[in-house]
Design a protein around this motif. Structure first.
Motif, PDB file in Angstrom:
ATOM      1  N   THR A  90       0.817  -1.224   0.000  1.00 41.68           N
ATOM      2  CA  THR A  90       0.000   0.000   0.000  1.00 41.68           C
ATOM      3  C   THR A  90       0.849   1.273   0.000  1.00 41.68           C
ATOM      4  O   THR A  90       0.299   2.376   0.025  1.00 41.68           O
ATOM      5  CB  THR A  90      -0.953   0.030   1.217  1.00 41.68           C
ATOM      6  N   ARG A  92       3.070   4.238  -1.516  1.00 39.35           N
ATOM      7  CA  ARG A  92       2.999   4.909  -2.815  1.00 39.35           C
ATOM      8  C   ARG A  92       4.043   6.015  -2.893  1.00 39.35           C
ATOM      9  O   ARG A  92       4.351   6.660  -1.898  1.00 39.35           O
ATOM     10  CB  ARG A  92       1.602   5.534  -3.010  1.00 39.35           C
ATOM     11  N   ARG A 100      -2.394   3.549  -0.223  1.00 40.31           N
ATOM     12  CA  ARG A 100      -3.541   3.338  -1.079  1.00 40.31           C
ATOM     13  C   ARG A 100      -3.544   1.902  -1.575  1.00 40.31           C
ATOM     14  O   ARG A 100      -2.490   1.289  -1.733  1.00 40.31           O
ATOM     15  CB  ARG A 100      -3.438   4.306  -2.261  1.00 40.31           C
ATOM     16  N   ASN A 102      -5.328  -0.526  -4.737  1.00 36.96           N
ATOM     17  CA  ASN A 102      -6.068  -0.352  -5.992  1.00 36.96           C
ATOM     18  C   ASN A 102      -6.813  -1.639  -6.382  1.00 36.96           C
ATOM     19  O   ASN A 102      -6.619  -2.695  -5.783  1.00 36.96           O
ATOM     20  CB  ASN A 102      -5.164   0.155  -7.116  1.00 36.96           C
ATOM     21  N   VAL A 139      -6.123   3.516   4.959  1.00 38.25           N
ATOM     22  CA  VAL A 139      -5.644   3.353   3.588  1.00 38.25           C
ATOM     23  C   VAL A 139      -6.683   3.887   2.591  1.00 38.25           C
ATOM     24  O   VAL A 139      -7.893   3.753   2.803  1.00 38.25           O
ATOM     25  CB  VAL A 139      -5.330   1.855   3.332  1.00 38.25           C
ATOM     26  N   GLY A 140      -6.201   4.512   1.505  1.00 38.49           N
ATOM     27  CA  GLY A 140      -7.108   5.024   0.482  1.00 38.49           C
ATOM     28  C   GLY A 140      -7.850   3.898  -0.216  1.00 38.49           C
ATOM     29  O   GLY A 140      -7.278   2.847  -0.479  1.00 38.49           O
ATOM     30  N   ARG A 141      -9.105   4.122  -0.532  1.00 36.41           N
ATOM     31  CA  ARG A 141      -9.991   3.137  -1.158  1.00 36.41           C
ATOM     32  C   ARG A 141     -10.337   1.973  -0.232  1.00 36.41           C
ATOM     33  O   ARG A 141     -10.580   0.847  -0.690  1.00 36.41           O
ATOM     34  CB  ARG A 141      -9.403   2.624  -2.463  1.00 36.41           C
TER      35      ARG A 141
END
Ligand SMILES: [Fe+2]
Length: 253
Positions: A90, A92, A100, A102, A139-141
């Motif tokens: 995760t 980036r 993040r 995906n 965490v993103g998403r």
């Protein structure tokens, strides 16, 4: 830490990232030697500190070069008869601290679980947390990932980054997701960068349909990592749910 882990005799060692402070080769080498000395199967994922911060060229072109030189695959897999573990990176380049996940990573992890036995406990490992973030962002998403992991039969998500240990049901935070997974958060294992609680690690004992999570925290007076907290969960029709510990003492041995 080594003695405490040896005493627990785990089947696999999970390290949820930030092995280094500045992603330097010497730091990775030291972390690898320490982990290798435990002679256990390992699932290791990189954290935000394992991506170069000040070397901007490396940060963008080859952010995981140093990590991979020492630890190889950044999204490792472990499967045996009882558990299946998929690591997800995760970290980036475009964020200093945040992380993040995906869609491709989610799909890959779920595919890796598809071949595991129906009774196998499925575990995702990320650096950035889905809850218990210790004041940091999740965490993103995360919502997209939680929905997909619930569909994919994931039982636990094990994370780091927040420096604050904890465990609980995903349904507490992600109410739309239906079946509840367990979100397990590691504290600070060996670093001196503490955030209000001592160095710790989690011993996760799985005896499906039950899971006991014992936190071992550094006890200065005793000069060792000692049990400081226990969480117990049971698999129900709605997923994993916190339960009383009375009938689970055998999992503490
Ligand atoms: Fe981190």
């Amino acid at each position: 830490m080594k003695d405490a882990i040896a005493a627990a005799s785990p089947d696999v060692l999970v390290v949820s990232g930030d092995l280094t402070q500045r992603a330097r080769d010497v730091e990775f080498a030291e972390a690898k030697a320490f982990l290798d000395s435990m002679a256990l199967p390992m699932i290791v994922v990189p954290g935000n500190h394992d991506v170069p911060l000040y070397n901007v060229l490396a940060r963008w072109r080859t952010p995981l070069a140093a990590y991979r030189r020492h630890f190889g695959e950044d999204e490792p897999v472990y499967v045996d008869d009882e558990i299946a573990i998929a690591g997800i990176n995760t970290a980036r380049s475009f964020t200093v601290e945040g992380g993040r996940i995906n869609r491709r990573q989610i799909e890959t992890a779920c595919k890796r679980f598809a071949g595991a036995g129906s009774d196998a406990t499925r575990i995702v490992v990320t650096h950035h947390p889905f809850d218990f973030a210790g004041g940091k962002g999740v965490v993103g998403r995360a919502h997209m990932a939680v929905a997909a992991f619930v569909q994919g039969g994931v039982d636990l998500i094990v994370s780091g980054h927040g420096h604050v240990a904890g465990a609980g049901e995903s349904a507490r935070r992600y109410s739309a997701a239906g079946r509840s997974m367990l979100l397990v958060q590691a504290g600070t294992a060996t670093s001196g960068r503490l955030r209000g609680e001592g160095n710790s690690c989690n011993i996760i004992r799985i005896e499906r349909p039950r899971i006991a999570i014992q936190r071992l925290t550094w006890h200065e007076a005793q000069g060792r990592f000692a049990p400081s907290h226990n969480d117990h969960f049971q698999l129900t029709p709605n997923g994993w749910s916190r339960t009383l510990s009375a009938d689970l003492h055998h999992l503490q041995s």
